[in-house]
Design a protein around this motif. Structure first.
Motif, short mmCIF file in Angstrom:
data_model
loop_
_atom_site.label_atom_id
_atom_site.label_comp_id
_atom_site.label_asym_id
_atom_site.label_seq_id
_atom_site.Cartn_x
_atom_site.Cartn_y
_atom_site.Cartn_z
N PHE A 129 2.47 7.91 -1.96
CA PHE A 129 3.12 6.95 -2.86
C PHE A 129 2.46 5.58 -2.68
CE2 PHE A 129 5.87 7.24 0.96
CZ PHE A 129 5.81 5.93 1.42
N ILE A 130 2.68 4.74 -3.69
CA ILE A 130 2.21 3.35 -3.59
C ILE A 130 3.39 2.54 -3.08
CG2 ILE A 130 1.53 1.31 -4.94
CD1 ILE A 130 0.28 3.29 -6.98
N SER A 131 3.15 1.67 -2.13
CA SER A 131 4.25 0.81 -1.69
C SER A 131 3.92 -0.65 -1.98
CB SER A 131 4.52 1.02 -0.20
OG SER A 131 5.67 0.27 0.12
N LEU A 132 4.86 -1.31 -2.59
CA LEU A 132 4.75 -2.75 -2.80
C LEU A 132 5.64 -3.41 -1.77
CD1 LEU A 132 3.96 -5.29 -4.51
CD2 LEU A 132 6.05 -4.87 -5.83
N LEU A 133 5.01 -4.07 -0.81
CA LEU A 133 5.77 -4.72 0.26
C LEU A 133 5.87 -6.21 -0.05
CD1 LEU A 133 6.94 -4.45 3.26
CD2 LEU A 133 4.83 -5.66 3.80
N THR A 139 2.85 -9.84 1.82
CA THR A 139 2.93 -9.26 0.48
C THR A 139 1.68 -8.42 0.30
OG1 THR A 139 4.29 -10.98 -0.44
CG2 THR A 139 2.92 -9.79 -1.99
N ALA A 140 1.88 -7.14 0.00
CA ALA A 140 0.72 -6.25 -0.11
C ALA A 140 1.06 -5.00 -0.89
CB ALA A 140 0.23 -5.87 1.28
N LEU A 141 0.02 -4.37 -1.40
CA LEU A 141 0.14 -3.04 -2.00
C LEU A 141 -0.55 -2.04 -1.09
CD1 LEU A 141 -0.59 -3.85 -5.74
CD2 LEU A 141 1.34 -2.46 -4.97
N PHE A 142 0.14 -0.96 -0.80
CA PHE A 142 -0.40 0.08 0.07
C PHE A 142 -0.43 1.41 -0.68
CE2 PHE A 142 0.34 -1.71 4.42
CZ PHE A 142 1.18 -2.76 4.11
N VAL A 143 -1.29 2.32 -0.22
CA VAL A 143 -1.10 3.72 -0.56
C VAL A 143 -0.75 4.41 0.75
CG1 VAL A 143 -2.13 5.84 -1.39
CG2 VAL A 143 -2.75 3.68 -2.46
N PHE A 144 0.37 5.09 0.78
CA PHE A 144 0.78 5.84 1.97
C PHE A 144 0.52 7.33 1.75
CE2 PHE A 144 3.02 2.04 3.22
CZ PHE A 144 2.99 2.11 4.60
N ILE A 261 -1.21 1.71 -10.12
CA ILE A 261 -0.93 3.07 -10.62
C ILE A 261 -2.15 3.60 -11.37
CG2 ILE A 261 0.51 4.45 -12.19
CD1 ILE A 261 2.78 2.37 -11.58
N SER A 262 -2.72 2.77 -12.26
CA SER A 262 -3.86 3.30 -13.01
C SER A 262 -5.08 3.49 -12.12
CB SER A 262 -4.18 2.50 -14.27
OG SER A 262 -3.93 1.17 -14.08
N LYS A 263 -5.22 2.67 -11.12
CA LYS A 263 -6.38 2.79 -10.23
C LYS A 263 -6.29 4.05 -9.35
CE LYS A 263 -9.14 -0.20 -7.30
NZ LYS A 263 -9.28 -1.49 -6.70
N THR A 264 -5.09 4.34 -8.87
CA THR A 264 -4.95 5.46 -7.91
C THR A 264 -4.48 6.75 -8.57
OG1 THR A 264 -2.64 4.89 -7.49
CG2 THR A 264 -4.28 3.88 -6.04
N GLY A 265 -3.86 6.62 -9.74
CA GLY A 265 -3.29 7.80 -10.39
C GLY A 265 -1.98 8.25 -9.74
N ILE A 266 -1.48 7.48 -8.80
CA ILE A 266 -0.23 7.84 -8.10
C ILE A 266 0.95 7.23 -8.87
CG2 ILE A 266 1.09 7.62 -5.95
CD1 ILE A 266 -1.65 7.45 -4.52
N LYS A 267 1.91 8.10 -9.21
CA LYS A 267 3.00 7.62 -10.08
C LYS A 267 4.33 7.51 -9.32
CE LYS A 267 1.08 9.04 -14.40
NZ LYS A 267 1.23 9.73 -15.62
N GLU A 294 8.16 7.27 -10.87
CA GLU A 294 9.31 7.21 -9.95
C GLU A 294 9.30 5.85 -9.26
OE1 GLU A 294 10.34 10.83 -7.40
OE2 GLU A 294 8.23 11.11 -7.90
N VAL A 295 10.45 5.18 -9.27
CA VAL A 295 10.52 3.86 -8.65
C VAL A 295 11.67 3.84 -7.65
CG1 VAL A 295 10.77 1.37 -9.05
CG2 VAL A 295 9.69 2.81 -10.79
N PHE A 296 11.39 3.42 -6.44
CA PHE A 296 12.43 3.35 -5.41
C PHE A 296 12.57 1.93 -4.89
CE2 PHE A 296 10.64 7.59 -5.34
CZ PHE A 296 11.78 8.39 -5.37
N PHE A 297 13.81 1.50 -4.72
CA PHE A 297 14.13 0.25 -4.05
C PHE A 297 15.07 0.59 -2.89
CE2 PHE A 297 12.59 -1.73 -7.90
CZ PHE A 297 12.17 -3.00 -7.51
N PRO A 298 15.02 -0.14 -1.79
CA PRO A 298 15.94 0.16 -0.69
C PRO A 298 17.37 -0.25 -1.05
CG PRO A 298 14.22 -1.42 -0.02
CD PRO A 298 14.13 -1.27 -1.50
N PRO A 299 18.36 0.32 -0.37
CA PRO A 299 19.73 -0.19 -0.57
C PRO A 299 19.74 -1.68 -0.23
CG PRO A 299 19.69 1.70 0.96
CD PRO A 299 18.27 1.37 0.64
#
Ligand code: KG4
Ligand code: ZN
Length: 347
Positions: A129-133, A139-144, A261-267, A294-299
């Motif tokens: 998944f891609i994580s936006l921290l 502040t960073a974008l990761f691929v995990f 998303i478009s760069k990695t193809g990970i949705k 799919e979009v996730f936010f923490p509680p």
């Protein structure tokens, strides 16, 4: 299996006991914001002293609330990097003392990955998944690909997202931390009232990197130029400015995430960190869901620093027999991650 998680990387002393990486048995946090309020920002030396004052009592209360004894705890987890070095050292040494005394393994945890884990309490998210921290420190974008295999594909070259909120709040004399204050005041404002820049929006030139200091400067210049002072008569105008600033942050984050998303193809997108509590960012990211992402936010209660995310992540390491440290007296805290250096673009 029960893990006790200790988090002291910045200005919250937070202890939690988590069962099997999912169930929060107890969680106690002591915020230091009163101690730092008059400085409108965190003072590192004060932060360490405040952790020291409350860490024992907070741990004791967490244990009492859990109805467990220390013997029933299977392992201790602690944030060892990145963060304020003095604050990390308080948590780490306290954890070492507990591990030694009760003869438990110690599991060191990276604070940023722990933030990402805060999304896993209520969801089983598949890798990759891609994580936006978006936190106060980073502040960073990761691929995990797993919890210990990740790649940083974008990062801020100056201020972090949370820092921009904190600094603007400071310039408007609204208080600390700025994120929740601005979020609240913006609810009464018109986010389309003013147009602030989308920083580094040219993806070809700047890739997935972020910059927030130009936006901050632009908001401050606007305030100075139009002589906007905190007063009852200008309340509406301030709310409009804050809402417009917040909208610009959310739009920038969305733009970069879409490109990731478009760069990695990970949705699959996992947002994490203190600013993941922001209502405008949450609203803006709804758009992605309509496009099959799919979009996730923490509680909301797990967006900012907490011991539960530390214990939860540690459980996953424990399962994979990774990071478990029996020789923990030599463990060290680290204030920075080299990959997060702010002066260069990731291309
Ligand atoms: O993740 P965190 O608790 O600590 C760090 O690891 O840095 O993040 C704290 C940051 C602060 O800058 C705070 O202003 C910001 O998170 N924050 C928010 C909101 N709540 C907290 N930013 C925007 N909107 C919010 N609602
Ligand atoms: Zn944090």
């Amino acid at each position: 299996m029960y893990i006790l998680g200790i988090e002291t990387s910045c200005d919250d002393t937070s202890i939690s006991i988590v069962q099997d990486g999912k169930k929060i048995i107890s969680l106690f946090s002591v915020s230091q914001y009163k101690a730092h309020e008059s400085f409108q920002g965190v003072v590192p030396e004060i932060a360490s002293r405040e952790h020291l004052k409350v860490i024992y009592k907070t741990t004791e209360e967490t244990l009492i609330k859990s109805n467990l004894t220390f013997e029933q705890i299977d392992a201790i987890a602690v944030t060892t990097q990145p963060g304020l070095i003095g604050s990390l050292i308080i948590g780490l040494n306290f954890a070492k003392g507990l591990a030694y005394n009760f003869n438990k393994p110690l599991i060191p945890v990276n604070h940023l990955i722990a933030h990402v884990y805060s999304n896993f309490f209520n969801n089983n998210i598949e890798f990759p998944f891609i994580s936006l921290l978006i936190s106060g420190g980073h502040t960073a974008l990761f691929v995990f690909y797993s919890f210990d295999q990740y790649k940083i594909i974008g990062k801020t070259i100056d201020d972090s997202c949370g820092e921009a909120f904190d600094k603007i709040s400071k310039y408007f004399n609204l208080g600390y931390p700025g994120g929740p204050i601005i979020d609240n005041l913006s609810k009464n404002g018109n986010y389309l009232a003013y147009r602030f820049p989308l920083a580094l929006a040219d993806i070809k030139k700047y890739g997935l990197n972020f910059s927030f200091s130009g936006l901050k400067t632009s908001v401050i210049h606007f305030r100075d130029k139009y002589k906007v002072e905190p007063s009852e008569s200008q309340k509406e105008k301030i709310e409009d400015i804050l809402a417009s600033f917040q909208y610009s942050v959310a739009k920038t984050l969305l733009l970069k995430t879409k490109n990731a998303i478009s760069k990695t193809g990970i949705k699959r997108i996992v947002v994490a960190g203190g600013s993941a509590a922001n209502s405008e960012i949450r609203r803006t990211f709804e758009e992605l869901k309509n496009n099959g992402i799919e979009v996730f936010f923490p509680p909301l209660n797990l967006c900012s620093d907490n011991g539960a995310m530390v214990a939860g992540l540690a459980y996953n390491y424990y399962l994979q027999n990774k990071n478990i440290n029996y020789n923990y007296l030599s463990l060290d805290a680290k204030s920075r991650m080299v990959e997060m250096k702010r002066n260069n673009l990731i291309t």
